[in-house]
Design an enzyme around this catalytic site. Structure first.
Site, PDB file in Angstrom:
ATOM      1  N   ASP A   9      43.450  -0.842 -56.053  1.00 52.28           N
ATOM      2  CA  ASP A   9      42.603  -2.007 -56.350  1.00 52.28           C
ATOM      3  C   ASP A   9      42.569  -2.997 -55.190  1.00 52.28           C
ATOM      4  OD1 ASP A   9      45.306  -2.648 -56.934  1.00 52.28           O
ATOM      5  OD2 ASP A   9      44.678  -4.369 -58.126  1.00 52.28           O
ATOM      6  N   SER A  36      46.549  -0.741 -60.726  1.00 52.26           N
ATOM      7  CA  SER A  36      47.136  -0.814 -59.388  1.00 52.26           C
ATOM      8  C   SER A  36      47.485   0.585 -58.888  1.00 52.26           C
ATOM      9  CB  SER A  36      48.344  -1.742 -59.395  1.00 52.26           C
ATOM     10  OG  SER A  36      48.797  -2.002 -58.100  1.00 52.26           O
ATOM     11  N   ASP A  56      44.645  -4.942 -53.611  1.00 52.14           N
ATOM     12  CA  ASP A  56      45.321  -6.241 -53.519  1.00 52.14           C
ATOM     13  C   ASP A  56      46.565  -6.160 -52.640  1.00 52.14           C
ATOM     14  OD1 ASP A  56      46.854  -4.800 -55.350  1.00 52.14           O
ATOM     15  OD2 ASP A  56      47.060  -6.453 -56.771  1.00 52.14           O
TER      16      ASP A  56
END
Length: 552
Positions: free
Chosen positions: A297, A143, A299
């Site tokens: 990433d 992340s 998200d």
């Protein structure tokens, strides 16, 4: 004796350093950092594994990745015959190499692996598991952690991260592997035949789902600046916007190239205003209205807005959640039995907005897998229109079962573009929400309390709230205290208790008529977070006083 064994263990690791893939990282570490790698073990938890590169069982390297992969292979083969899996990876150091190692180990155990030839986003992994109907999925990412970190997240067949029970079982298989230096991974052509190319059709299907969700973006003079913070959302986000005939955006070019060192960002976390520094510069030059960043990433997503005078407004995760929920309520007015899902530490604002619009809401523990579990349990007649966590994770439609910044980027652009046609901004819309349901405000205090004394302090704070529940805090009358570790609610106003239907977690939430505060210690770090969500005068002052009272 123990010290001798530790020394021997370290020597064995150093002998294998050239084969570890991480010798360079190890040599750059301090003596303390190096020693930590030999004094601890990576543990596979509910969010998989995340850690620094280095030598030893407490670090990520070729051997600990092989151990993880071998344990997962045994776990998958124990769950089903002929398991299949899809692996995605981000732009971090060794993500590609770790993906290949894991693929080789799984193939060695007759597990069919779908492996792309380039980096992908986390939401694409979740979608791919569902689209390819695989047994599991693996995402290699850390992340927004610093550049010397990486991690492995494991997903189940529904496209959500493994449940608590499943991750505990997988962890046992991994631990049973034993010493990672003793693993022998033979590679044969017969075994590598289990590794299949990742079908491009899956990415196409993912794009189509988002295109169908968005429909179109109305024509306005909205100008957007976008940054991927060196991560995976480029090229997919620009391609998606262009496919929707939206071309009024500029990329922060220096930050939209994959870079595992995150060279041009002070922070790769969209929660951090510093992540927008270069985007703000470009917005001022191009007179842009909306600034969007995604984490490495892809998200999670952050947004900011620039007004005609060049003033920048940053929106926190709860405010973005309120805006998106408001828009989804408008978009889905024809649906019945609408549902919104959020975490227990997310804002009272969104709950009030849901109630005002006759939208049912559910609250779950922090961690998007709990939101995914709620989605999985929906009745046929229920329509999930939005889900979010205050930590900048959002989901509009559940064809993905994790946070999905890729589907949210065009959604927020469409919203802002519609508002621009009426001479309004997202800031105006948020103010309208406040006027409709009240000015619920939120803040977060994160405390790092190191050492044994810090651990005792955290335990003392949690114990105090459990054993001596306060009647009031800063003039706010306590209605109830929710203890997610004991699964009990103590209703002070009625002097009764009731049960919480939720997995256990070390979280305490104190409820008032005006909102709540929540205390949540970290399970892995010497940290404790205080969440404050209240509708009251002088919010900032009240929140600061509550924080000082608890942590003085």
């Amino acid at each position: 004796m123990k010290g001798c064994l530790a020394t021997m263990d370290k020597e064995l690791w150093i002998e294998r350093a050239n084969d570890s893939l991480v010798k360079h990282f190890y040599e750059q570490q301090s003596d303390i950092e190096q020693r930590e790698g030999f004094e601890s073990k990576l543990t596979f938890g509910t969010a998989g594994i995340r850690g620094k590169f280095g030598l030893g069982e407490g670090r990520l390297n070729k051997f600990t990745i092989e151990k993880l992969a071998l344990g997962l292979a045994r776990y998958l083969n124990a769950q089903t015959n002929s398991p299949t899996i899809v692996i995605h990876y981000d732009i971090r150091h060794l993500s590609t190499e770790f993906a290949q190692i894991i693929a080789n180990v799984l193939a060695n155990h007759q597990i069919t692996v779908y492996l792309p030839d380039t980096y992908k986003t986390t939401p694409e992994l979740s979608f791919a598991v569902r689209n390819l109907n695989t047994t599991a999925g693996i995402m290699i990412t850390a992340s927004h952690n610093p550049k010397d970190y990486n991690g492995i997240k494991v997903y189940g067949s529904d496209g959500a991260q493994l449940s608590t029970d499943a991750s505990e079982l997988a962890s046992r298989y991994i631990e049973e592997v034993g010493d990672p230096l003793q693993i022998d991974i033979p590679i044969s052509k017969q075994n590598t035949s289990y590794i299949k190319p990742f079908p491009k059709s899956v990415t196409d299907d993912y794009m189509k789902h988002i295109q169908n969700m968005i429909g179109y973006i109305p024509k306005s003079d909205l100008q957007v600046v976008f940054t991927s913070l060196h991560g995976t959302s480029v090229p997919i986000v620009p391609e998606l916007l262009q496919s929707l005939n939206f071309n009024q955006f500029n990329l922060v070019e220096a930050q939209c190239k994959p870079d595992p060192n995150f060279s041009s960002v002070q922070s790769a976390n969209p929660e951090d205003h510093r992540a927008f520094d270069q985007a703000v510069e470009l917005a001022n030059k191009s007179h842009a209205d909306l600034l969007i960043s995604t984490d490495p990433d892809a998200d999670r997503l952050g947004i900011a807005e620039r007004d005609a005078h060049g003033h920048i407004t940053y929106f926190n995760g709860n405010q973005i959640g309120a805006l998106l929920l408001n828009y989804r309520i408008q978009q889905t007015s024809q649906l019945r039995h609408r549902l919104m899902i959020q975490s227990i530490v997310s804002s009272e604002l969104t709950k009030s907005l849901a109630r005002y619009n006759n939208v049912e809401y559910k609250e779950v523990l922090t961690g998007f897998k709990f939101i995914a579990q709620e989605i999985r349990q929906l009745d046929d007649h229920q329509n999930m229109i939005f889900a979010f966590e205050e930590s900048y994770g959002f989901l509009s439609e559940p064809f993905v079962r994790d946070k999905d910044a890729v589907q949210i980027v065009p959604l927020i652009i469409k919203y802002a573009s519609e508002l621009k046609l009426y001479g309004k901004t997202l800031k105006d819309e948020l103010e309208q929400i406040y006027q409709t349901v009240g000015r619920h405000e939120d803040t977060l205090f994160s405390h790092t309390l190191d050492g044994l004394e810090g651990k005792k302090k955290i335990e003392s704070i949690m114990t105090h709230f459990r054993s001596n529940p306060p009647q009031e805090i800063q003039g706010l009358k306590v209605k109830a205290i929710e203890d997610y570790l004991t699964s009990e609610v103590y209703h002070l106003d009625k002097d009764t208790t009731s049960q919480i239907n939720s997995p256990k977690s070390n979280v305490i939430r104190v409820l008032f008529d005006e909102g709540f505060i929540a205390l949540r210690p970290s399970g892995t770090e010497p940290k404790i977070k205080l969440y404050v969500s209240l509708k009251c005068r002088n919010f900032d002052d009240v929140a600061q006083k509550i924080n000082a009272m608890i942590f003085s």
